[in-house]
Design a protein around this motif. Structure first.
Motif, PDB file in Angstrom:
ATOM      1  N   THR A 168       0.837  -1.211   0.000  1.00  0.00           N
ATOM      2  CA  THR A 168       0.000   0.000   0.000  1.00  0.00           C
ATOM      3  C   THR A 168       0.865   1.251   0.000  1.00  0.00           C
ATOM      4  N   LYS A 169       1.960   1.230   0.752  1.00  0.00           N
ATOM      5  CA  LYS A 169       2.861   2.385   0.815  1.00  0.00           C
ATOM      6  C   LYS A 169       3.463   2.671  -0.559  1.00  0.00           C
ATOM      7  N   GLU A 170       3.884   1.614  -1.264  1.00  0.00           N
ATOM      8  CA  GLU A 170       4.467   1.805  -2.597  1.00  0.00           C
ATOM      9  C   GLU A 170       3.406   2.270  -3.589  1.00  0.00           C
ATOM     10  N   LEU A 171       2.190   1.743  -3.440  1.00  0.00           N
ATOM     11  CA  LEU A 171       1.109   2.164  -4.331  1.00  0.00           C
ATOM     12  C   LEU A 171       0.780   3.633  -4.123  1.00  0.00           C
ATOM     13  N   VAL A 172       0.758   4.075  -2.871  1.00  0.00           N
ATOM     14  CA  VAL A 172       0.516   5.488  -2.564  1.00  0.00           C
ATOM     15  C   VAL A 172       1.574   6.354  -3.223  1.00  0.00           C
ATOM     16  N   LYS A 173       2.823   5.958  -3.093  1.00  0.00           N
ATOM     17  CA  LYS A 173       3.924   6.728  -3.677  1.00  0.00           C
ATOM     18  C   LYS A 173       3.771   6.820  -5.192  1.00  0.00           C
ATOM     19  N   LEU A 174       3.393   5.726  -5.828  1.00  0.00           N
ATOM     20  CA  LEU A 174       3.245   5.713  -7.283  1.00  0.00           C
ATOM     21  C   LEU A 174       2.064   6.571  -7.721  1.00  0.00           C
ATOM     22  N   VAL A 175       0.932   6.439  -7.008  1.00  0.00           N
ATOM     23  CA  VAL A 175      -0.272   7.186  -7.385  1.00  0.00           C
ATOM     24  C   VAL A 175      -0.075   8.682  -7.180  1.00  0.00           C
ATOM     25  N   VAL A 176       0.596   9.079  -6.104  1.00  0.00           N
ATOM     26  CA  VAL A 176       0.841  10.500  -5.856  1.00  0.00           C
ATOM     27  C   VAL A 176       1.780  11.080  -6.907  1.00  0.00           C
ATOM     28  N   ALA A 177       2.780  10.284  -7.324  1.00  0.00           N
ATOM     29  CA  ALA A 177       3.731  10.760  -8.328  1.00  0.00           C
ATOM     30  C   ALA A 177       3.105  10.857  -9.710  1.00  0.00           C
ATOM     31  N   ALA A 178       2.223   9.892 -10.051  1.00  0.00           N
ATOM     32  CA  ALA A 178       1.606   9.880 -11.378  1.00  0.00           C
ATOM     33  C   ALA A 178       0.159   9.431 -11.251  1.00  0.00           C
ATOM     34  N   PRO A 179      -0.730  10.311 -10.749  1.00  0.00           N
ATOM     35  CA  PRO A 179      -2.126   9.908 -10.536  1.00  0.00           C
ATOM     36  C   PRO A 179      -2.851   9.521 -11.813  1.00  0.00           C
ATOM     37  N   SER A 180      -2.378  10.005 -12.963  1.00  0.00           N
ATOM     38  CA  SER A 180      -3.061   9.679 -14.216  1.00  0.00           C
ATOM     39  C   SER A 180      -2.960   8.205 -14.570  1.00  0.00           C
ATOM     40  N   VAL A 181      -2.104   7.439 -13.870  1.00  0.00           N
ATOM     41  CA  VAL A 181      -1.979   6.009 -14.152  1.00  0.00           C
ATOM     42  C   VAL A 181      -3.292   5.285 -13.870  1.00  0.00           C
ATOM     43  N   LEU A 182      -4.125   5.870 -12.999  1.00  0.00           N
ATOM     44  CA  LEU A 182      -5.374   5.210 -12.634  1.00  0.00           C
ATOM     45  C   LEU A 182      -6.420   5.263 -13.743  1.00  0.00           C
ATOM     46  N   VAL A 183      -6.212   6.092 -14.759  1.00  0.00           N
ATOM     47  CA  VAL A 183      -7.160   6.110 -15.882  1.00  0.00           C
ATOM     48  C   VAL A 183      -6.697   5.196 -17.012  1.00  0.00           C
ATOM     49  N   ARG A 184      -5.571   4.509 -16.790  1.00  0.00           N
ATOM     50  CA  ARG A 184      -5.064   3.591 -17.798  1.00  0.00           C
ATOM     51  C   ARG A 184      -5.669   2.208 -17.589  1.00  0.00           C
ATOM     52  N   ARG A 185      -6.113   1.605 -18.673  1.00  0.00           N
ATOM     53  CA  ARG A 185      -6.699   0.272 -18.579  1.00  0.00           C
ATOM     54  C   ARG A 185      -5.581  -0.772 -18.562  1.00  0.00           C
ATOM     55  N   PRO A 186      -5.622  -1.702 -17.622  1.00  0.00           N
ATOM     56  CA  PRO A 186      -4.542  -2.701 -17.510  1.00  0.00           C
ATOM     57  C   PRO A 186      -4.264  -3.427 -18.813  1.00  0.00           C
ATOM     58  N   GLU A 187      -5.326  -3.913 -19.491  1.00  0.00           N
ATOM     59  CA  GLU A 187      -5.106  -4.725 -20.679  1.00  0.00           C
ATOM     60  C   GLU A 187      -4.677  -3.893 -21.884  1.00  0.00           C
ATOM     61  N   GLU A 188      -5.018  -2.600 -21.921  1.00  0.00           N
ATOM     62  CA  GLU A 188      -4.712  -1.773 -23.087  1.00  0.00           C
ATOM     63  C   GLU A 188      -3.440  -0.954 -22.928  1.00  0.00           C
ATOM     64  N   SER A 189      -3.073  -0.637 -21.704  1.00  0.00           N
ATOM     65  CA  SER A 189      -1.942   0.278 -21.509  1.00  0.00           C
ATOM     66  C   SER A 189      -0.899  -0.257 -20.527  1.00  0.00           C
ATOM     67  N   LEU A 190      -1.336  -0.666 -19.339  1.00  0.00           N
ATOM     68  CA  LEU A 190      -0.374  -1.039 -18.302  1.00  0.00           C
ATOM     69  C   LEU A 190       0.387  -2.313 -18.643  1.00  0.00           C
ATOM     70  N   GLU A 191      -0.332  -3.383 -18.954  1.00  0.00           N
ATOM     71  CA  GLU A 191       0.318  -4.656 -19.259  1.00  0.00           C
ATOM     72  C   GLU A 191       1.218  -4.564 -20.486  1.00  0.00           C
ATOM     73  N   PRO A 192       0.782  -3.903 -21.585  1.00  0.00           N
ATOM     74  CA  PRO A 192       1.684  -3.775 -22.745  1.00  0.00           C
ATOM     75  C   PRO A 192       2.993  -3.057 -22.408  1.00  0.00           C
TER      76      PRO A 192
END
Length: 779
Positions: free
Chosen positions: A108-132
């Motif tokens: 959770t601590k690492e996820l918080v750090k990532l989300v605060v640094a780049a909150p726009s990652v949460l609008v990325r779809r795993p199968e279309e953007s994150l996994e590729p």
């Protein structure tokens, strides 16, 4: 005497009819308070009758609660991705967070750090953007799971970058331009992933060309330079030239000597002249003498220039207290030894070092920590014996970096601004620049946190010499109020580090002269897009303006309107973004040159979308789902270009909903969408479903279907709040709603609608049940 009920009702009716009519203007506030503004157009037509929607929990607050974000972290997320502070739902957030937790094994601590640094990652779809992206990093760069995880937690913004338009071209360019092997490229990217956020044409290539030309580097030397100090790729060429000229002039170096010097300390190219190079050189010239200092810094230990001046001053104070002369050997140990080794070299232990220096004012010392002995110094230091065994075991390594000892001891580092050296158990009170700024401008805690996160130097330094002149310039030149200045500084705090004479004023002059902006237009432009102050006129603004006018055939007026409506156009590279987008649109849709240019002029935001991840999938979906011919597809896009930026899953959801709700065939769906192409970007739950339900309830299901599908599909794009308010007025009059009246309810202005009903504003106000108007939801 009790009056009959019929008489009471008659008197009430007469009182309403005999109320004195107010003039038109005074009625407007009263009518507006009930949600009715005749003849005033809003975003979706005339402004509605109703009041505000029910209170809703914003997505950023839900996110803060789920991840346990602090107030500062919440403010940072909201500032970096403002949509989260406006929207209630983000449908991709949960899948994205689940993916990051499971695929990258984030705590959770690492996820918080990532989300605060780049909150726009949460609008990325795993199968279309994150996994590729993960697959690409592992396959293309040969990264292990652990290396991929480490890189993405350090640089999560990579999830926002296109593989086709950014990541892959950057790797190919690095390998071809610098002759780097796969392994060298992999190591560079892992050391400095931020390279992906810089433009080849605007940053990387100009930097390499400058280094090769200025230092007369061979390809092998250039590659070695970059591999050793990759951060120099992102340095400003003007800044590098300033540092090279300063060192060359200060030490009287030939070009060949300058090259050897930079080869030994490549970090020089990223150092600040006034804050680092000049005071450090002056320190050694004062300590060793000018000629000896030059020999020491140029020939013996150039890397000394990268050492912290604060620590050097503190150690010199201790050497001066011992009455020792400083030669090159002692200067080297002052610069490179840890605190423990430096004290051992001097034959001292920690207590002896403290006794040698002046005792601080006891009133300024903090109380000792609970359970620890007080470490306050005596006013009369005990005699010092160099023969005493040193107790270096009590000196932690943290001292070398200014860390505080348990119980209140501090390291042998002094504040660079201190007037006299003192190794006290309590450092002198210091006010950081960000706190001074917060006090002067009245910043809230969230605004202060945002400034500190955007420009970390403000939270570590006490002085910013350009801040006061910059703020005075912005107040006087742009006539900014304190509130406006706060808004600008919080949005773009780096503006305070810019010189009014060399940067701010030239940008304003350029905007007025080259875009024909008035003073007020220039002021609005800067308030809306303050980051323009950080852009180079010669390398960015001027070339983009010339391209827009020559390539798109835009007039000065058209250019000014585009820049004022979408100033982010200056962020995009001509070679890597704008020109390829035009070529792609022309070839993919069979557009003429004129149509392509008009498309970009109408929708400059298309520059911010990836061809491979957004535009091409959208066109393929439309052609396949609606069975469109190339000509029909081109006509669709030319009519509603914003659909190019829509999500394919969202469009499919809307089409399925309409097709199922109205029982349409594929051919009927196509005709329906041709009449209402904006359907493809409408929201089902907030717009389509409640609007259709409203007309089904008002007209009946079959009549509503005929009205919406055959007579007036565009009615679905009208605001539901206004429709409900007008229906309440019609009900108050006891009128029956047929398709004709429904059409007027949807399309007329307030003034025309009242005229159709035979009412004026006073009559509408009396009929309108303002105290009991339901709090209708906005569409």
């Amino acid at each position: 005497m009790r009056l009959p009920l019929s008489l009471v009702l008659l008197l009430l009716l007469l009182s309403l009819l005999l109320l004195p009519s107010a003039s038109f203007a005074p009625l407007r506030p009263r009518l507006a308070a009930r949600g009715f503004r005749a003849g005033v157009d809003g975003a979706d037509g005339p402004l509605p009758f109703s009041t505000a929607a029910r209170p809703q929990v914003l997505f950023v607050d839900r996110l803060a609660e789920e991840l346990g974000l602090s107030e500062a972290e919440r403010a940072k997320v909201a500032s970096r991705f403002p949509q989260y502070a406006k929207a209630v739902v983000c449908s991709t957030a949960d899948p994205a967070m689940d993916f990051l937790r499971e695929r990258l094994r984030l705590s959770t601590k690492e996820l918080v750090k990532l989300v605060v640094a780049a909150p726009s990652v949460l609008v990325r779809r795993p199968e279309e953007s994150l996994e590729p992206k993960l697959a690409w990093l592992q396959q293309r760069l040969g990264m292990s799971e652990k290396e991929t995880r480490k890189m993405l937690t350090r640089f999560p913004i990579i999830f926002n970058l296109s593989i086709v338009e950014n990541l892959e071209p950057k790797l190919v360019w690095l390998q071809q331009r610098l002759g780097m092997s796969e392994e060298q490229t992999r190591k560079m990217v892992m050391r400095f992933p931020s390279i992906f956020s810089f433009s080849i044409a605007d940053n990387l290539e100009p930097t390499l060309s400058f280094l090769a030309s200025r230092l007369q580097l061979s390809p092998d030397q250039l590659r070695a330079f970059v591999l050793r100090q990759p951060t120099m790729l992102c340095a400003n060429t003007e800044g590098m030239e300033e540092r090279l000229q300063f060192v060359q002039g200060r030490f009287e170096l030939s070009d060949e000597e300058l090259l050897r010097f930079v080869e030994r300390v490549p970090g020089l190219l990223c150092m600040h002249v006034e804050n680092n190079l000049a005071p450090t050189i002056a320190f050694f010239e004062d300590a060793l003498g000018k000629e000896v200092a030059r020999d020491f810094l140029v020939n013996d230990s150039p890397v000394t220039l990268a050492r912290g001046l604060t620590r050097l001053k503190a150690r010199k104070a201790l050497v001066d207290a011992l009455g020792l002369g400083i030669d090159k050997s002692l200067a080297s140990k002052m610069a490179h030894a840890t605190d423990a080794k430096f004290l051992n070299f001097l034959g001292l232990d920690e207590d002896a070092a403290l006794r040698l220096l002046p005792s601080p004012d006891p009133s300024r010392l903090p109380p000792p920590a609970p359970g620890r002995a007080s470490l306050r110094l005596s006013a009369e230091p005990a005699p010092f014996s160099a023969a005493r065994p040193p107790a270096l075991s009590r000196l932690p390594r943290a001292l070398a970096f200014g860390g505080r000892l348990p119980g209140g001891r501090v390291s042998l580092r002094l504040n660079a601004e201190a007037e006299s050296s003192s190794f006290s158990t309590a450092s002198r009170p210091q006010v950081l620049f960000v706190d001074r700024l917060a006090e002067e401008l009245g910043l809230s805690a969230a605004e202060r946190a945002k400034v500190a996160s955007n420009i970390p130097q403000f939270a570590t330094q006490q002085v910013c010499s350009t801040a006061d002149p910059a703020m005075d310039f912005l107040r006087e030149r742009l006539r900014l109020s304190t509130k406006e200045l706060v808004k600008l500084v919080v949005a773009h705090p780096s503006v305070l580090g810019l010189s009014p004479k060399e940067n701010l004023e030239p940008k304003l002059v350029w905007l007025r002269q080259h875009l024909g902006m008035s003073e007020e237009q220039t002021r609005k432009m800067v308030m809306r897009y303050p980051s323009i102050f950080g852009m180079s006129i010669a390398e960015n603004l001027e070339p983009k303006l010339v391209w827009l006018r020559e390539r798109l055939g835009m007039s000065e007026e058209q250019t000014r309107k585009m820049v004022m409506s979408y100033p982010s156009i200056f962020n995009y590279s001509i070679e890597e973004n704008l020109e390829p987008k035009l070529v792609w649109l022309r070839e993919r849709l069979g557009m003429s040159e004129e149509e392509t240019c008009k498309m970009l002029m109408r929708l400059p935001a298309i520059s911010g979308y990836s061809i491979s991840e957004n535009l091409e999938p959208t066109l393929c979906f439309l052609a396949s789902r609606l069975q469109l011919s190339p000509d029909q597809l081109r006509a669709f896009v030319l009519r509603v270009p914003t659909m190019l930026c829509a999500n394919t899953e969202g469009m499919e959801e809307r089409l399925q909903f309409v097709q199922g709700r109205f029982e349409l065939s594929d051919e009927e769906v196509l005709r329906f969408v041709e009449r209402l192409p904006v359907l493809l970007v409408m929201h089902v739950e907030n717009n389509l479903a409640p609007t259709i339900a409203f007309f089904e309830d008002t007209l009946g299901k079959e009549v509503a279907r005929d009205f919406l599908v055959n007579d007036s599909p565009a009615t679905l794009a009208r605001g539901l709040t206004r429709l409900k308010a007008r229906k309440a007025l019609v009900d108050a009059l006891g009128l029956h709603v047929d398709k004709s009246l429904a059409s007027k309810m949807a399309t007329s202005t307030d003034a025309k609608f009242l005229h159709h009903l035979g009412l004026d504003e006073d009559a509408a106000l009396r009929l309108f049940p303002s105290p009991s108007v339901p709090q209708w939801d906005h569409p």
